[in-house]
Scaffold this motif. Sequence first.
Motif, PDB file in Angstrom:
ATOM      1  N   GLY A  31     -16.128  47.901 -23.537  1.00 43.17           N
ATOM      2  CA  GLY A  31     -15.128  48.840 -23.711  1.00 43.17           C
ATOM      3  C   GLY A  31     -13.743  47.923 -23.504  1.00 43.17           C
ATOM      4  N   TYR A  32     -13.779  47.181 -22.086  1.00 42.51           N
ATOM      5  CA  TYR A  32     -12.563  46.615 -21.750  1.00 42.51           C
ATOM      6  C   TYR A  32     -12.205  45.452 -22.942  1.00 42.51           C
ATOM      7  N   GLY A  33     -13.166  44.904 -23.491  1.00 38.39           N
ATOM      8  CA  GLY A  33     -12.806  44.125 -24.515  1.00 38.39           C
ATOM      9  C   GLY A  33     -11.863  44.539 -25.581  1.00 38.39           C
ATOM     10  N   TYR A  34     -11.835  46.055 -25.780  1.00 33.52           N
ATOM     11  CA  TYR A  34     -11.080  46.422 -26.994  1.00 33.52           C
ATOM     12  C   TYR A  34      -9.671  46.898 -26.359  1.00 33.52           C
ATOM     13  N   MET A  35      -9.483  46.659 -24.957  1.00 40.48           N
ATOM     14  CA  MET A  35      -8.134  46.982 -24.391  1.00 40.48           C
ATOM     15  C   MET A  35      -7.227  45.654 -24.523  1.00 40.48           C
ATOM     16  N   GLU A  36      -6.053  46.144 -24.989  1.00 40.15           N
ATOM     17  CA  GLU A  36      -4.912  45.076 -25.190  1.00 40.15           C
ATOM     18  C   GLU A  36      -4.650  44.169 -23.785  1.00 40.15           C
ATOM     19  N   GLU A  37      -5.005  44.727 -22.699  1.00 49.04           N
ATOM     20  CA  GLU A  37      -4.680  43.803 -21.396  1.00 49.04           C
ATOM     21  C   GLU A  37      -5.694  42.940 -21.276  1.00 49.04           C
ATOM     22  N   TYR A  38      -6.866  42.927 -21.877  1.00 45.85           N
ATOM     23  CA  TYR A  38      -7.717  41.648 -21.857  1.00 45.85           C
ATOM     24  C   TYR A  38      -7.391  40.980 -22.880  1.00 45.85           C
ATOM     25  N   GLU A  39      -7.218  39.557 -22.554  1.00 46.03           N
ATOM     26  CA  GLU A  39      -6.865  38.419 -23.499  1.00 46.03           C
ATOM     27  C   GLU A  39      -7.894  38.432 -24.836  1.00 46.03           C
ATOM     28  N   ILE A  40      -9.114  38.852 -24.596  1.00 44.41           N
ATOM     29  CA  ILE A  40     -10.219  38.844 -25.458  1.00 44.41           C
ATOM     30  C   ILE A  40      -9.712  39.359 -26.981  1.00 44.41           C
ATOM     31  N   SER A  41      -9.001  40.715 -26.526  1.00 45.06           N
ATOM     32  CA  SER A  41      -8.699  41.609 -27.613  1.00 45.06           C
ATOM     33  C   SER A  41      -7.847  40.891 -28.716  1.00 45.06           C
ATOM     34  N   ARG A  42      -6.671  40.004 -27.907  1.00 47.73           N
ATOM     35  CA  ARG A  42      -5.865  39.338 -28.613  1.00 47.73           C
ATOM     36  C   ARG A  42      -6.379  38.158 -29.340  1.00 47.73           C
ATOM     37  N   ARG A  43      -7.442  37.511 -28.629  1.00 48.43           N
ATOM     38  CA  ARG A  43      -8.128  36.541 -29.394  1.00 48.43           C
ATOM     39  C   ARG A  43      -8.839  36.925 -30.780  1.00 48.43           C
ATOM     40  N   TYR A  44      -9.257  38.009 -30.429  1.00 50.98           N
ATOM     41  CA  TYR A  44     -10.173  38.862 -31.670  1.00 50.98           C
ATOM     42  C   TYR A  44      -9.378  38.780 -32.565  1.00 50.98           C
ATOM     43  N   ARG A  45      -8.001  39.544 -32.510  1.00 54.46           N
ATOM     44  CA  ARG A  45      -7.483  39.541 -33.819  1.00 54.46           C
ATOM     45  C   ARG A  45      -6.448  38.259 -34.219  1.00 54.46           C
ATOM     46  N   ASP A  46      -6.428  37.440 -33.467  1.00 62.10           N
ATOM     47  CA  ASP A  46      -5.477  36.106 -33.760  1.00 62.10           C
ATOM     48  C   ASP A  46      -6.324  35.369 -34.603  1.00 62.10           C
ATOM     49  N   ILE A  47      -7.783  35.083 -34.539  1.00 59.91           N
ATOM     50  CA  ILE A  47      -8.452  34.008 -35.133  1.00 59.91           C
ATOM     51  C   ILE A  47      -8.713  34.290 -36.342  1.00 59.91           C
ATOM     52  N   PRO A  48      -8.942  35.402 -37.065  1.00 60.32           N
ATOM     53  CA  PRO A  48      -9.508  35.550 -38.369  1.00 60.32           C
ATOM     54  C   PRO A  48      -8.470  34.842 -39.341  1.00 60.32           C
ATOM     55  N   VAL A  49      -7.298  34.751 -39.266  1.00 62.04           N
ATOM     56  CA  VAL A  49      -6.367  34.266 -40.298  1.00 62.04           C
ATOM     57  C   VAL A  49      -6.525  32.359 -40.236  1.00 62.04           C
ATOM     58  N   ALA A  50      -7.217  32.027 -39.263  1.00 62.14           N
ATOM     59  CA  ALA A  50      -7.561  30.730 -39.315  1.00 62.14           C
ATOM     60  C   ALA A  50      -8.481  30.198 -40.486  1.00 62.14           C
ATOM     61  N   SER A  51      -9.436  31.087 -40.885  1.00 59.48           N
ATOM     62  CA  SER A  51     -10.143  31.009 -42.188  1.00 59.48           C
ATOM     63  C   SER A  51      -9.492  31.029 -43.447  1.00 59.48           C
ATOM     64  N   ILE A  52      -8.286  31.499 -43.553  1.00 60.52           N
ATOM     65  CA  ILE A  52      -7.600  31.745 -44.544  1.00 60.52           C
ATOM     66  C   ILE A  52      -6.273  30.817 -44.754  1.00 60.52           C
ATOM     67  N   TYR A  53      -5.473  30.355 -43.846  1.00 61.08           N
ATOM     68  CA  TYR A  53      -4.389  29.771 -44.123  1.00 61.08           C
ATOM     69  C   TYR A  53      -4.795  28.209 -44.002  1.00 61.08           C
ATOM     70  N   ALA A  54      -3.686  27.250 -44.690  1.00 57.83           N
ATOM     71  CA  ALA A  54      -4.208  25.871 -44.769  1.00 57.83           C
ATOM     72  C   ALA A  54      -5.352  25.971 -45.971  1.00 57.83           C
ATOM     73  N   GLY A  55      -5.289  26.884 -46.649  1.00 58.40           N
ATOM     74  CA  GLY A  55      -6.613  26.705 -47.740  1.00 58.40           C
ATOM     75  C   GLY A  55      -7.476  27.269 -47.178  1.00 58.40           C
ATOM     76  N   THR A  56      -7.847  28.200 -48.021  1.00 54.69           N
ATOM     77  CA  THR A  56      -9.117  29.320 -47.534  1.00 54.69           C
ATOM     78  C   THR A  56     -10.458  28.567 -47.403  1.00 54.69           C
ATOM     79  N   ASN A  57     -11.418  29.060 -46.667  1.00 52.30           N
ATOM     80  CA  ASN A  57     -12.658  28.532 -46.562  1.00 52.30           C
ATOM     81  C   ASN A  57     -13.302  28.525 -47.664  1.00 52.30           C
ATOM     82  N   GLU A  58     -13.107  29.368 -48.702  1.00 49.03           N
ATOM     83  CA  GLU A  58     -13.750  29.125 -49.990  1.00 49.03           C
ATOM     84  C   GLU A  58     -13.325  27.921 -50.683  1.00 49.03           C
ATOM     85  N   ILE A  59     -12.033  27.470 -50.623  1.00 49.65           N
ATOM     86  CA  ILE A  59     -11.626  26.382 -51.147  1.00 49.65           C
ATOM     87  C   ILE A  59     -12.149  25.162 -50.344  1.00 49.65           C
ATOM     88  N   MET A  60     -12.294  25.422 -49.193  1.00 50.77           N
ATOM     89  CA  MET A  60     -12.902  24.213 -48.360  1.00 50.77           C
ATOM     90  C   MET A  60     -14.310  23.864 -48.929  1.00 50.77           C
TER      91      MET A  60
END
Length: 381
Positions: free
Chosen positions: A342-371
Motif C-alpha cells: 500500500g505504501y507504494g501507492y502513496m505519493e511520498e514514496y518515490e516508487i509511485s512517481r517512478r511508476y507514473r514517469d516511466i511509461p512514456v519512455a516507450s512512446i516518445y522518440a518513436g513508439t516501441n511498435e515503430i522500433m
Amino acid sequence: MKHPYLTEDHEIFRKSFRKFLEKEAYPFYGQWEEDRMIPRSLWTKMGEWGFLCPDLEEKYGGSEVDWGFSVVINEELERVGSGLVGIGLHNDIVVPYITSFGSDEQKQRWLPRCVTGELITSIAMTEPGAGSDLANIKTTARLDGDHYIVNGQKTFITNGIQSDLIVVAVKTDLHALPKHKGVSLLVVERGTPGFSRGRKLNKVGLHCQDTAELIFEDCRVPKENLLGEEGKGFLYLMEKLQQERLVVAIAAQTAAEVMLKMTIDYVKSREVFGKPISEFQNTQFKIAEMASDIEMGRAFLDCLIAEHIDGRNVVTKVSMAKWKLTENAKKIAAECMQLHGGYGYMEEYEISRRYRDIPVASIYAGTNEIMKTIIAKNLGL
C-alpha cells in the motif's frame, strides 16, 4: 559493473556532478513536481559548472570531451528524477542538430549561449495528426523574400514553455515525391512574430517537465535560420534519432536500477508476520528476476554505447535497446510498486512517481511498435 567506455576522468566528473545535484536538485525536486516546472536557475547553474553540452568545441564554450561525459550526465539526472529529461534533450538531441548541420554563423550565434544555459532548446516534430509519420507533417514554410512564412501546430514538445530556440520540422515543398523530400528544418527563436505557445500540457507523469503545444500563424522566420539544406530535414532527423533513442534507453536502464535498489532497501526493512518481506520466497524470486533482467540490459547497453562513441552505425541495436529497456523498466516499476504494498501507492514514496514517469519512455522518440518495425526491416523482413 564497470562501464567499458568510462575512465577515471569520467568517474571524477560523476562525483563532481552528483555533488552538484545533491545541493541543487535533490532537495528541490519534490517542489518542482508540485510547481510543474524546473526553474531556469538550474539551467544557468549547470551552465556555470560546465554541465551543459560538454562535448562542444572549446571555441563555443564547451569542454570538447567525449560522449561518455554525456552518458554520465544523463544517468545522474535520471537518478534524481525522470522529469529532468529536458536537459538531456537539450544537450544530446537538439544542440547536435546545430553542431552537425548549422552554418558557422549559426553556431557562433547560438551555441555559446546553449552552453551557459541562457538559451534552452527544444525540437518540434510531432503534430496533432502526425507523430512517427514525419513525412506527412502539415506545418508549412513558404519562402517570401528574406523570410519563411510558417503555419501549423506542434504538440507534445519537451521544453515547450521555456525554450528559447526551437528546431521545427516543416514542409517547404508540398509537391515533393517521395513526400519526405519536402521536409526541412527551421530554427525559430523566442519572440519571433507569429509564434506563440498553446497549452502547457497536463501529463500523467513527468510533472516538472514542461511539455507544450506550439502555434505558428504566419510566423516570419529569417531564411538564414534554415538548418542545413532545404529538403534534407527528414534525412537529418533520421540521422540524429539514433542518439535520441539511445538517450531514452540510458534513462530507462538507470530508472530500473534505481527502482530495484530502493525496493531491496524497502523489503529488507518492512516486516510482515514477524519477519522482513525480503525473507519470503516470492519476494526473493521477484528480486532475482528483476536483477537478472537489469544486469543483462546493462551489459547490452554498455556495449551499444561504446559502439556509438566509436561512430558505428547501430540503428538496429539502438531500436532493440529502446524497445527492450523501456518495456523492462515499465515491468520493473509495476513489480517494485507491488512489493511496496500500500505504501507504494502513496505519493511520498518515490516508487509511485517512478511508476507514473516511466511509461512514456516507450512512446516518445518513436513508439516501441515503430522500433520493432525498424528491427524487422533491418533484418530483411
